[in-house]
Design an enzyme around this catalytic site. Sequence first.
Site, PDB file in Angstrom:
ATOM      1  N   PHE A  26       0.913  -1.317  -0.023  1.00 41.85           N
ATOM      2  CA  PHE A  26       0.082   0.117  -0.074  1.00 41.85           C
ATOM      3  C   PHE A  26       0.787   1.285  -0.068  1.00 41.85           C
ATOM      4  O   PHE A  26       1.638   1.355   0.764  1.00 41.85           O
ATOM      5  CB  PHE A  26      -0.782   0.162   1.159  1.00 41.85           C
ATOM      6  CG  PHE A  26      -1.924   1.541   1.239  1.00 41.85           C
ATOM      7  CD1 PHE A  26      -2.973   1.163   0.241  1.00 41.85           C
ATOM      8  CD2 PHE A  26      -1.567   2.309   1.781  1.00 41.85           C
ATOM      9  CE1 PHE A  26      -3.836   2.236   0.130  1.00 41.85           C
ATOM     10  CE2 PHE A  26      -2.312   3.440   1.695  1.00 41.85           C
ATOM     11  CZ  PHE A  26      -3.586   3.421   0.864  1.00 41.85           C
ATOM     12  N   ASP A  68       8.928   3.018   2.291  1.00 40.09           N
ATOM     13  CA  ASP A  68       7.857   3.770   2.488  1.00 40.09           C
ATOM     14  C   ASP A  68       7.536   3.794   3.970  1.00 40.09           C
ATOM     15  O   ASP A  68       7.009   2.658   4.497  1.00 40.09           O
ATOM     16  CB  ASP A  68       6.819   3.236   1.725  1.00 40.09           C
ATOM     17  CG  ASP A  68       5.432   3.885   2.079  1.00 40.09           C
ATOM     18  OD1 ASP A  68       5.350   4.949   3.123  1.00 40.09           O
ATOM     19  OD2 ASP A  68       4.465   3.883   1.046  1.00 40.09           O
ATOM     20  N   LYS A  93       1.950  10.975   7.532  1.00 38.87           N
ATOM     21  CA  LYS A  93       1.063  10.572   8.566  1.00 38.87           C
ATOM     22  C   LYS A  93       1.275  11.303   9.884  1.00 38.87           C
ATOM     23  O   LYS A  93       1.465  12.401  10.198  1.00 38.87           O
ATOM     24  CB  LYS A  93       1.155   9.009   8.954  1.00 38.87           C
ATOM     25  CG  LYS A  93       0.357   8.580   7.571  1.00 38.87           C
ATOM     26  CD  LYS A  93      -0.274   7.218   7.676  1.00 38.87           C
ATOM     27  CE  LYS A  93      -1.418   6.881   6.806  1.00 38.87           C
ATOM     28  NZ  LYS A  93      -1.287   5.807   5.726  1.00 38.87           N
TER      29      LYS A  93
HETATM   30  C1  PLP Z   1      -0.935   5.923   4.365  1.00 34.16           C
HETATM   31  C2  PLP Z   1      -0.064   5.535   3.421  1.00 34.16           C
HETATM   32  C3  PLP Z   1       0.201   6.013   2.252  1.00 34.16           C
HETATM   33  C4  PLP Z   1      -0.585   7.157   1.689  1.00 34.16           C
HETATM   34  O1  PLP Z   1      -0.750   8.279   2.432  1.00 34.16           O
HETATM   35  P1  PLP Z   1      -1.851   9.270   2.168  1.00 34.16           P
HETATM   36  O2  PLP Z   1      -1.252  10.712   3.063  1.00 34.16           O
HETATM   37  O3  PLP Z   1      -3.108   8.876   2.432  1.00 34.16           O
HETATM   38  O4  PLP Z   1      -1.711   9.692   0.803  1.00 34.16           O
HETATM   39  C5  PLP Z   1       1.270   5.502   1.476  1.00 34.16           C
HETATM   40  N1  PLP Z   1       2.077   4.522   2.037  1.00 34.16           N
HETATM   41  C6  PLP Z   1       1.828   4.174   3.333  1.00 34.16           C
HETATM   42  C7  PLP Z   1       2.643   2.818   3.885  1.00 34.16           C
HETATM   43  C8  PLP Z   1       0.640   4.368   3.946  1.00 34.16           C
HETATM   44  O5  PLP Z   1       0.147   3.757   5.056  1.00 34.16           O
END
Ligand code: PLP
Length: 424
Positions: free
Chosen positions: A164, A249, A278
């Site tokens: 994700f 990520d 986040k």
């Molecule tokens: C939440 C998330 C994203 C995307 O972040 P947004 O602020 O919702 O665009 C990307 N990578 C990971 C691992 C995430 O948990």
Amino acid sequence: MNTVKTKSIWTDIIENGVRAVVERLTDSEAIEMTEAYGTHNYHPLPVNVVRAKGAYAYDGSGKQYIDCIGCYSAVAHGHLSEFVTNTVDEQLDKVTLVSRAMYTSELALFLKGVCEYTDMDMACPMNTGAEAVETAIKLARKWAYAKKGVPMNQAEIIVAAENFHGRTTTIVSFSTEKQYNEFFGPYGPGFKIVPFGDLDAVRAAITPNTCAVMMEPIQAEGGIIIPPDGFMAELRSLCTENNVLLIWDEIQTGFARTGKKFAWMHEDAKPDMMCLGKALGGGLYPVAAVVGAKHVMDVFVPGDHGSTFGGNPVACVVALAAMAELEQKDLCGASAKLGALLVEKLRALPHPCIEDVRGRGLLVGLEVREGTDTHKLAEAFVEQGILTKETRHRTFRFAPPLVIDENLVNQIVEKTSKALDAVS
Ligand SMILES: *Cc1c(COP(=O)(O)O)cnc(C)c1O
């Protein structure tokens, strides 16, 4: 319908102020209005949160919930952390938005601060996680052509199945979750998907055109999937041997969530670039960034990339306060200790419908056996005053604010036990 609501929203707001109009809405009115006017791309719990503080959220009837969703780990500092909100209060007397056409002291300090915090050389500020991922993809591709000598438009990035990384059209192109990409093609090329945690598969996928491997160190949305021991460190070595960039990520796993500042630190697998988001926003504001090594980050020249709101003064002071508070309160230590306790206590629950409990720090998943009524279980959690939602693989995520204490861990376990009674 009473007269207040048939009257124009704007008259009401102008006469009474936004807050007064918000306060007047009941929980059911808020839910109905959201469903009527909003696109249905979410399926929320039937809970309307009217206020939140620390690890708690409250609905309009005053019912208290322990927030175990924590905005998918964006609320690490707890709701309304005073250090963060005071910082914003002070900033609102100064300057909030100027664009990147000028310098600001806030941005200067943020860039240096985030580089120091992450032990990286340079940073590119963005607003949301998906934008940070897009930014990292652009940097990796330009690095491929400008530095590695990959033939134009041939760069490949290796990613993991069940990943994700966000919801943009490029990113959903390499999602393996059918619902994320089914109707959203044509897909962007240039990505190779390998099983998560499989080093041999990554090795086999590398070609002379591979510019990067981009993965989450722990797959959070994928169901709290932890790779085999040694995978992160071995992936680091493999990338180095092949002149391939390693991009972690850390948008969900970063900033103390897994008991370390960043999840790659569990194996000292330092990346060339890292995506942040986040919790960088202190539970208050969208702040994201890519940080990385100079030899990658310096491929950008003026005009290559940008964002209207990226790196704005409010975002910068929020992020600075957020990082400072993580250090000052030793939230890494709290996350490691309380996460281990939560896993231990959930594992000790006698319910036969529990398939597995796994986690690192306060990123914990409780997987229930196939055939368990997860819909009913979700309702039972709400009934018990626990906010949690199912990720993939029948796994309920527990990612509460890192400011919880042992007493709250015990309450979470007790309430979880009662919720599980409802489906056992
Ligand atoms: C939440 C998330 C994203 C995307 O972040 P947004 O602020 O919702 O665009 C990307 N990578 C990971 C691992 C995430 O948990």
